[in-house]
Design a protein around this motif. Structure first.
Motif, PDB file in Angstrom:
ATOM      1  N   ARG A 191      -7.556  11.933 -48.872  1.00  0.00           N
ATOM      2  CA  ARG A 191      -8.685  11.185 -48.594  1.00  0.00           C
ATOM      3  C   ARG A 191      -9.364  10.435 -47.510  1.00  0.00           C
ATOM      4  O   ARG A 191     -10.114  10.085 -47.035  1.00  0.00           O
ATOM      5  CB  ARG A 191      -8.509   9.961 -49.739  1.00  0.00           C
ATOM      6  CG  ARG A 191      -8.851  10.391 -51.414  1.00  0.00           C
ATOM      7  CD  ARG A 191     -10.002  10.899 -51.672  1.00  0.00           C
ATOM      8  NE  ARG A 191     -10.830  10.017 -51.782  1.00  0.00           N
ATOM      9  CZ  ARG A 191     -12.263  10.074 -51.747  1.00  0.00           C
ATOM     10  NH1 ARG A 191     -12.898  11.185 -51.665  1.00  0.00           N
ATOM     11  NH2 ARG A 191     -13.061   8.990 -51.728  1.00  0.00           N
ATOM     12  N   LYS A 192      -7.630  10.458 -46.647  1.00  0.00           N
ATOM     13  CA  LYS A 192      -7.627   9.838 -45.253  1.00  0.00           C
ATOM     14  C   LYS A 192      -8.070   8.495 -45.168  1.00  0.00           C
ATOM     15  O   LYS A 192      -7.438   7.763 -46.164  1.00  0.00           O
ATOM     16  CB  LYS A 192      -8.645  10.580 -44.234  1.00  0.00           C
ATOM     17  CG  LYS A 192      -8.198  12.168 -44.058  1.00  0.00           C
ATOM     18  CD  LYS A 192      -8.781  12.793 -43.043  1.00  0.00           C
ATOM     19  CE  LYS A 192      -8.204  14.388 -42.916  1.00  0.00           C
ATOM     20  NZ  LYS A 192      -7.908  15.203 -44.045  1.00  0.00           N
ATOM     21  N   LYS A 193      -8.994   7.932 -44.462  1.00  0.00           N
ATOM     22  CA  LYS A 193      -9.146   6.690 -44.330  1.00  0.00           C
ATOM     23  C   LYS A 193      -9.967   6.030 -45.630  1.00  0.00           C
ATOM     24  O   LYS A 193      -9.851   4.896 -46.118  1.00  0.00           O
ATOM     25  CB  LYS A 193      -9.946   6.177 -43.274  1.00  0.00           C
ATOM     26  CG  LYS A 193      -9.151   6.138 -41.896  1.00  0.00           C
ATOM     27  CD  LYS A 193     -10.063   5.889 -40.570  1.00  0.00           C
ATOM     28  CE  LYS A 193      -9.281   6.047 -39.425  1.00  0.00           C
ATOM     29  NZ  LYS A 193     -10.183   5.626 -38.204  1.00  0.00           N
ATOM     30  N   GLN A 194     -10.512   6.816 -46.430  1.00  0.00           N
ATOM     31  CA  GLN A 194     -11.459   6.470 -47.425  1.00  0.00           C
ATOM     32  C   GLN A 194     -10.415   5.785 -48.769  1.00  0.00           C
ATOM     33  O   GLN A 194     -10.867   5.202 -49.707  1.00  0.00           O
ATOM     34  CB  GLN A 194     -12.081   7.446 -48.004  1.00  0.00           C
ATOM     35  CG  GLN A 194     -13.480   8.142 -47.167  1.00  0.00           C
ATOM     36  CD  GLN A 194     -14.192   9.201 -47.857  1.00  0.00           C
ATOM     37  OE1 GLN A 194     -13.676  10.189 -48.030  1.00  0.00           O
ATOM     38  NE2 GLN A 194     -15.431   9.009 -48.167  1.00  0.00           N
ATOM     39  N   PHE A 195      -9.039   6.537 -48.525  1.00  0.00           N
ATOM     40  CA  PHE A 195      -8.198   6.134 -49.622  1.00  0.00           C
ATOM     41  C   PHE A 195      -8.017   4.416 -49.713  1.00  0.00           C
ATOM     42  O   PHE A 195      -7.699   4.164 -50.703  1.00  0.00           O
ATOM     43  CB  PHE A 195      -6.771   6.703 -49.331  1.00  0.00           C
ATOM     44  CG  PHE A 195      -5.914   6.552 -50.608  1.00  0.00           C
ATOM     45  CD1 PHE A 195      -6.199   7.011 -52.107  1.00  0.00           C
ATOM     46  CD2 PHE A 195      -4.518   5.933 -50.169  1.00  0.00           C
ATOM     47  CE1 PHE A 195      -5.323   7.027 -52.792  1.00  0.00           C
ATOM     48  CE2 PHE A 195      -3.811   6.036 -51.605  1.00  0.00           C
ATOM     49  CZ  PHE A 195      -4.017   6.554 -52.632  1.00  0.00           C
ATOM     50  N   GLY A 224     -15.047   4.887 -58.057  1.00  0.00           N
ATOM     51  CA  GLY A 224     -14.530   5.539 -56.601  1.00  0.00           C
ATOM     52  C   GLY A 224     -14.903   7.228 -56.999  1.00  0.00           C
ATOM     53  O   GLY A 224     -15.260   7.497 -58.255  1.00  0.00           O
ATOM     54  N   ALA A 225     -14.590   7.937 -56.224  1.00  0.00           N
ATOM     55  CA  ALA A 225     -14.429   9.342 -56.429  1.00  0.00           C
ATOM     56  C   ALA A 225     -13.433  10.067 -57.326  1.00  0.00           C
ATOM     57  O   ALA A 225     -12.354   9.180 -57.480  1.00  0.00           O
ATOM     58  CB  ALA A 225     -14.116  10.137 -55.034  1.00  0.00           C
ATOM     59  N   ALA A 230      -9.759  10.695 -56.571  1.00  0.00           N
ATOM     60  CA  ALA A 230      -9.038   9.511 -56.050  1.00  0.00           C
ATOM     61  C   ALA A 230      -8.426   8.678 -57.374  1.00  0.00           C
ATOM     62  O   ALA A 230      -7.525   7.785 -57.229  1.00  0.00           O
ATOM     63  CB  ALA A 230      -9.949   8.556 -55.259  1.00  0.00           C
ATOM     64  N   LYS A 245     -10.921   0.030 -54.389  1.00  0.00           N
ATOM     65  CA  LYS A 245     -11.767  -0.995 -54.788  1.00  0.00           C
ATOM     66  C   LYS A 245     -12.216  -0.763 -56.303  1.00  0.00           C
ATOM     67  O   LYS A 245     -12.571   0.251 -56.595  1.00  0.00           O
ATOM     68  CB  LYS A 245     -13.040  -1.087 -54.131  1.00  0.00           C
ATOM     69  CG  LYS A 245     -13.935  -2.264 -54.339  1.00  0.00           C
ATOM     70  CD  LYS A 245     -15.157  -2.255 -53.431  1.00  0.00           C
ATOM     71  CE  LYS A 245     -16.237  -3.124 -53.569  1.00  0.00           C
ATOM     72  NZ  LYS A 245     -17.421  -3.173 -52.597  1.00  0.00           N
ATOM     73  N   THR A 302     -10.362   2.177 -49.326  1.00  0.00           N
ATOM     74  CA  THR A 302     -11.257   1.726 -50.077  1.00  0.00           C
ATOM     75  C   THR A 302     -11.500   2.233 -51.510  1.00  0.00           C
ATOM     76  O   THR A 302     -12.146   1.611 -52.446  1.00  0.00           O
ATOM     77  CB  THR A 302     -12.801   1.941 -49.157  1.00  0.00           C
ATOM     78  OG1 THR A 302     -12.853   3.304 -49.304  1.00  0.00           O
ATOM     79  CG2 THR A 302     -13.001   1.528 -47.915  1.00  0.00           C
ATOM     80  N   ASP A 303     -10.824   3.292 -51.818  1.00  0.00           N
ATOM     81  CA  ASP A 303     -10.570   3.797 -53.089  1.00  0.00           C
ATOM     82  C   ASP A 303      -9.948   2.949 -54.102  1.00  0.00           C
ATOM     83  O   ASP A 303     -10.234   2.900 -55.399  1.00  0.00           O
ATOM     84  CB  ASP A 303      -9.878   5.148 -53.121  1.00  0.00           C
ATOM     85  CG  ASP A 303     -10.551   6.196 -52.421  1.00  0.00           C
ATOM     86  OD1 ASP A 303     -11.921   6.372 -52.564  1.00  0.00           O
ATOM     87  OD2 ASP A 303      -9.870   7.158 -51.952  1.00  0.00           O
TER      88      ASP A 303
END
Length: 296
Positions: free
Chosen positions: A207-211, A29-30, A33, A216, A213-214
């Protein structure tokens, strides 16, 4: 026997450091994160493993003072992680390590001194040698020591304080409050659960909602995330078990310096990271300093 347990502790924390590095290098991921994801998973895993240990410890002890200490220490741990990230982005790694590990050694030593624990002159000289060797071991070739800005030094001082405070709070709970000495499991659970909760909040804010999926992982990153989390849980439980058995300054000196020394050697052997002459001199000095802590 106590020093064999310290050796096992160093090996566990070295494995934690090694697994964490491999996990970080393979995290899909990023980059921003990586730390919050690791902190949440590692914190919850440590709290869960410690709960399992606590269930086999009869009777189950609870003390609101310990709960409060654990929550405070969880905040300290989260602040330590944030300071580590900020410092690493702004200045030399070697200076950062000196402040961080020196805080982990010297602040608990100061508290122990207040409570009447005394080291010999030879042991204090050994501590000084170890602090110098931390810089030599950590210094990268060509690293510019004056490259950090003002905020870098602020975060370094924060690392000194937070790493030291983390150890001091565990020492206070385990060694200074006799009435709560058996509540070590609760101290660990509250500390790591609080740290995980804070990092989860920070992750969602950043990260908001992306957190979601982070979290994964690839097969490789997931394996090393689990291994690192388990090593963390075992290491902190062993640490609090050893605390009543040995002088706290000696314990934290071996814990902080020994893990750095073993991690450098592990990276050299398994990750093929190069050492230059200053690092080698630092390793030799650190080894001598650790021996001095035992024999002087």
């Amino acid at each position: 026997m106590s020093y064999l347990l310290i050796l096992l502790l160093i090996l566990l924390y070295t494995m934690q450091s090694f697994f964490c590095k491999v996990y970080t290098d393979n995290y899909p991921g990023a980059p921003t994160a990586t730390t919050p994801v690791f902190s949440v998973v590692s914190g919850l895993t440590t709290a869960l493993v410690t709960l399992i240990f606590a269930l086999f410890s009869l009777p189950f002890h609870f003390c609101w003072q310990v709960a409060l200490l654990g929550i405070i220490n969880g905040v300290v741990a989260a602040a330590y992680n944030a300071s580590m990230i900020k410092a690493s982005q702004r200045g030399p790694y070697s200076i950062q390590m000196v402040f961080m590990l020196s805080g982990g050694i010297l602040l608990p030593a100061f508290v122990a001194f207040i409570y009447g624990d005394r080291l010999s002159l030879g042991q204090w000289i050994s501590v000084a040698v170890i602090v110098v060797s931390i810089f030599l071991v950590s210094k990268k070739k060509g690293e510019k020591l004056g490259s950090g800005d003002l905020l870098f030094w602020v975060f370094c001082i924060s690392l000194f304080i937070f790493n030291g405070a983390y150890g001091v709070l565990f020492d206070i709970q385990q060694n200074r409050w006799a009435a709560t000495a058996e509540s070590k499991n609760e101290m660990i659970m509250f500390t790591f659960a609080t740290s995980a909760f804070i990092n989860a909040i920070m992750g969602f804010v950043q990260r908001k909602k992306q957190f979601v999926t982070d979290f994964k992982q690839t097969r490789k990153s997931g394996i090393f995330l689990v291994l690192c989390s388990i090593a963390t849980a075992l290491a902190i439980n062993l640490l609090v078990f050893i605390m009543p058995l040995i002088d706290i300054t000696v314990l934290y000196t071996f814990d902080n310096a020994g893990v750095l020394l073993f991690s450098v050697l592990c990276s050299f052997v398994f990750l093929k990271e190069k050492l230059w002459v200053t690092n080698i001199i630092g390793c030799v000095l650190m080894g001598a300093g650790l021996v001095g802590m035992v024999v002087l």
